[in-house]
Design a protein around this motif. Structure first.
Motif, PDB file in Angstrom:
ATOM      1  N   UNK A  27     -52.979  33.256  47.782  1.00 42.77           N
ATOM      2  CA  UNK A  27     -52.459  32.833  46.392  1.00 42.77           C
ATOM      3  C   UNK A  27     -52.685  33.534  45.350  1.00 42.77           C
ATOM      4  N   UNK A  28     -52.753  35.259  45.309  1.00 41.85           N
ATOM      5  CA  UNK A  28     -51.878  36.265  44.475  1.00 41.85           C
ATOM      6  C   UNK A  28     -51.762  37.601  45.332  1.00 41.85           C
ATOM      7  N   UNK A  29     -51.733  38.473  44.307  1.00 45.06           N
ATOM      8  CA  UNK A  29     -52.327  39.781  44.159  1.00 45.06           C
ATOM      9  C   UNK A  29     -52.807  40.659  43.241  1.00 45.06           C
ATOM     10  N   UNK A  30     -53.822  41.200  43.552  1.00 47.24           N
ATOM     11  CA  UNK A  30     -54.369  41.705  42.522  1.00 47.24           C
ATOM     12  C   UNK A  30     -54.230  43.161  42.618  1.00 47.24           C
ATOM     13  N   UNK A  31     -54.108  44.125  41.408  1.00 45.92           N
ATOM     14  CA  UNK A  31     -54.232  45.078  41.379  1.00 45.92           C
ATOM     15  C   UNK A  31     -55.447  45.873  41.159  1.00 45.92           C
ATOM     16  N   UNK A  38     -54.149  50.821  44.134  1.00 41.39           N
ATOM     17  CA  UNK A  38     -54.392  49.830  45.052  1.00 41.39           C
ATOM     18  C   UNK A  38     -54.055  48.672  45.166  1.00 41.39           C
ATOM     19  N   UNK A  39     -53.761  47.774  45.787  1.00 43.27           N
ATOM     20  CA  UNK A  39     -53.439  46.158  46.378  1.00 43.27           C
ATOM     21  C   UNK A  39     -54.339  45.884  46.857  1.00 43.27           C
ATOM     22  N   UNK A  40     -55.011  44.270  46.218  1.00 41.01           N
ATOM     23  CA  UNK A  40     -55.046  43.357  47.796  1.00 41.01           C
ATOM     24  C   UNK A  40     -54.979  41.942  47.214  1.00 41.01           C
ATOM     25  N   UNK A  41     -54.634  41.362  48.597  1.00 40.14           N
ATOM     26  CA  UNK A  41     -54.153  40.114  48.916  1.00 40.14           C
ATOM     27  C   UNK A  41     -55.318  38.890  48.771  1.00 40.14           C
ATOM     28  N   UNK A  42     -55.197  38.019  47.589  1.00 38.40           N
ATOM     29  CA  UNK A  42     -56.550  37.186  47.035  1.00 38.40           C
ATOM     30  C   UNK A  42     -56.130  36.006  48.052  1.00 38.40           C
ATOM     31  N   UNK A  57     -58.678  40.572  50.910  1.00 40.85           N
ATOM     32  CA  UNK A  57     -57.917  42.182  51.598  1.00 40.85           C
ATOM     33  C   UNK A  57     -56.741  43.167  51.229  1.00 40.85           C
ATOM     34  N   UNK A  58     -57.753  44.274  51.698  1.00 42.84           N
ATOM     35  CA  UNK A  58     -55.849  44.928  52.029  1.00 42.84           C
ATOM     36  C   UNK A  58     -55.095  44.937  52.991  1.00 42.84           C
ATOM     37  N   UNK A  59     -53.834  45.876  52.688  1.00 46.33           N
ATOM     38  CA  UNK A  59     -53.209  45.516  54.255  1.00 46.33           C
ATOM     39  C   UNK A  59     -53.610  46.159  55.572  1.00 46.33           C
ATOM     40  N   UNK A  60     -54.705  47.326  54.611  1.00 44.17           N
ATOM     41  CA  UNK A  60     -55.277  47.668  55.886  1.00 44.17           C
ATOM     42  C   UNK A  60     -56.182  47.241  56.592  1.00 44.17           C
ATOM     43  N   UNK A 103     -44.244  46.311  47.389  1.00 43.71           N
ATOM     44  CA  UNK A 103     -44.597  46.011  48.603  1.00 43.71           C
ATOM     45  C   UNK A 103     -45.028  45.262  48.813  1.00 43.71           C
ATOM     46  N   UNK A 104     -46.257  44.550  48.026  1.00 40.30           N
ATOM     47  CA  UNK A 104     -47.196  43.713  48.325  1.00 40.30           C
ATOM     48  C   UNK A 104     -46.939  42.966  48.146  1.00 40.30           C
ATOM     49  N   UNK A 105     -46.494  42.361  46.818  1.00 35.46           N
ATOM     50  CA  UNK A 105     -45.634  41.338  46.672  1.00 35.46           C
ATOM     51  C   UNK A 105     -44.463  40.657  47.876  1.00 35.46           C
ATOM     52  N   UNK A 106     -43.800  41.416  48.826  1.00 36.87           N
ATOM     53  CA  UNK A 106     -42.823  40.959  49.332  1.00 36.87           C
ATOM     54  C   UNK A 106     -43.402  41.026  50.608  1.00 36.87           C
ATOM     55  N   UNK A 107     -44.956  41.226  50.634  1.00 37.98           N
ATOM     56  CA  UNK A 107     -45.326  41.094  52.174  1.00 37.98           C
ATOM     57  C   UNK A 107     -45.908  39.833  52.289  1.00 37.98           C
ATOM     58  N   UNK A 108     -46.262  39.307  51.276  1.00 41.36           N
ATOM     59  CA  UNK A 108     -47.228  37.856  51.469  1.00 41.36           C
ATOM     60  C   UNK A 108     -46.125  36.660  51.875  1.00 41.36           C
ATOM     61  N   UNK A 109     -44.864  36.480  52.019  1.00 41.02           N
ATOM     62  CA  UNK A 109     -44.713  35.814  52.959  1.00 41.02           C
ATOM     63  C   UNK A 109     -44.276  36.180  54.392  1.00 41.02           C
ATOM     64  N   UNK A 110     -44.580  36.974  54.240  1.00 38.61           N
ATOM     65  CA  UNK A 110     -44.447  37.948  56.151  1.00 38.61           C
ATOM     66  C   UNK A 110     -45.967  37.815  56.117  1.00 38.61           C
TER      67      UNK A 110
END
Length: 349
Positions: A27-31, A38-42, A57-60, A103-110
């Motif tokens: 739904x979003x990313x948050x710093x 770092x950024x987390x994916x909501x 969740x983080x990418x890791x 980087x976080x934004x570009x990872x969302x669709x993937x």
């Protein structure tokens, strides 16, 4: 897929518990602005039983999950899957250089594609403990308040901000009870005793205001509210991350610089030495530096590793209450010196 196999899959799915995740969307990313940024994916998760909730969740976390699933279920020969193996979807790889937000934004669709394909794998995989824990809403997830959820909002929604007119007698205002030296152009420097006219609440800990023809944000714990903001401007009071402030000093032959660095960390945290060093290099824009603290006798003690940081934090807790500080300020302070400057240390005769 044959009709018999399809019916078997549907029957297996019907027997799954209702709390099994069946779909998820970022739904979003948050710093997170801590001692490490770092950024987390909501992520909005929907379950077989029809409920939905948010997890962070983080990418890791994606990377660790993928490694566990690969070790358990990837077939030795990708062209021949066994009864307890399956071909996992591809996870976007690690990126070591670049703007973290981009980087976080570009990872969302993937990542959305990755999770869609992951949850479409054979039904038995949904019962894997690592997979269920990844999508499980922890207590920390449930207590977190999302800031925007841009990808769940209608695209036509617009937020209009109206700045109030200044009125010396009726405007919401506060008085600074501590000095505050901001660490960015967005933060408002404060001097003890000056009046700040309040514009809006940013979150539970931060306000936006104007003083000396300058506008910026500042921690509420550094001021005393004289006239509060109206309720409509205080809607963010219950949500958002909590910040703690670290006072730090740069000691050079030409003078002393003071900064108040606000990070999204709890006051009880014991940061790593390398994280503090990286943060101070970024704050003061100097690379060849050393970290120090003052011991109970007032002497500067150089911090060389994590054990020294632990000692600093432990000693500062013993002195808590003896110094008047804002409630969200760390009880320890950092003194940054040039690495080659040994004149700041008291030499024994």
């Amino acid at each position: 897929m044959s009709l018999l196999q399809q019916l078997r899959e549907e029957s297996d799915f019907d027997q799954l518990p209702d709390n099994i995740p069946v779909s998820t969307t970022i739904a979003d990313i948050e710093e997170n602005k801590g001692f490490i940024d770092y950024f987390v994916f909501v992520m909005e998760v929907r379950t077989k039983g029809g409920s939905k909730y948010l997890i962070y969740r983080r990418y890791r976390d994606f990377f660790n999950l993928h490694q566990v699933l690969e070790s358990r279920y990837s077939p030795e020969n990708p062209d021949r899957s066994g009864p307890s193996t399956c071909v996992l979807p591809s996870l976007p790889g690690k990126v070591f250089i670049g703007n973290k937000r981009e980087i976080a934004e570009s990872r969302i669709p993937e990542l959305n594609t990755y999770m869609k394909r992951l949850l479409a794998l054979p039904t038995w995989l949904h019962l894997d403990e690592a997979l269920r824990m990844f999508f499980y809403q922890t207590e920390q997830d449930s207590q977190h308040h999302p800031s925007a959820l841009r990808r769940l909002r209608p695209p036509t929604r617009k937020v209009k901000t109206v700045k109030p007119k200044m009125d010396l007698f009726s405007s919401p205002r506060a008085e600074a009870i501590f000095d505050f030296r901001g660490n960015s152009k967005a933060e408002l420097n404060l001097k003890k005793g000056e009046v700040i006219f309040l514009l809006q609440r940013v979150n539970a800990d931060w306000l936006e205001g104007t003083a000396n023809n300058q506008t910026g944000i500042f921690p509420q714990s550094f001021v005393k509210i004289i006239k509060p903001l109206p309720e409509s401007d205080s809607e963010g009071e219950g949500g958002g991350p909590c910040y703690s402030c670290l006072r730090c000093f740069l000691l050079t032959p030409s003078g002393i610089q003071t900064r108040d660095v606000c990070v999204q960390e709890d006051l009880s945290i014991q940061p790593a030495h390398k994280d503090l060093l990286s943060q101070m290099r970024n704050v003061f824009k100097v690379d060849d530096i050393a970290l120090n603290y003052r011991d109970p006798e007032g002497d500067l003690i150089r911090l060389l590793d994590d054990e020294d940081v632990q000692l600093m934090v432990r000693e500062s807790r013993g002195r808590r209450g003896k110094v008047n500080r804002p409630v969200n300020q760390f009880p320890w302070e950092l003194y940054v010196t040039l690495a080659c400057d040994l004149s700041v240390y008291r030499a024994e005769a």
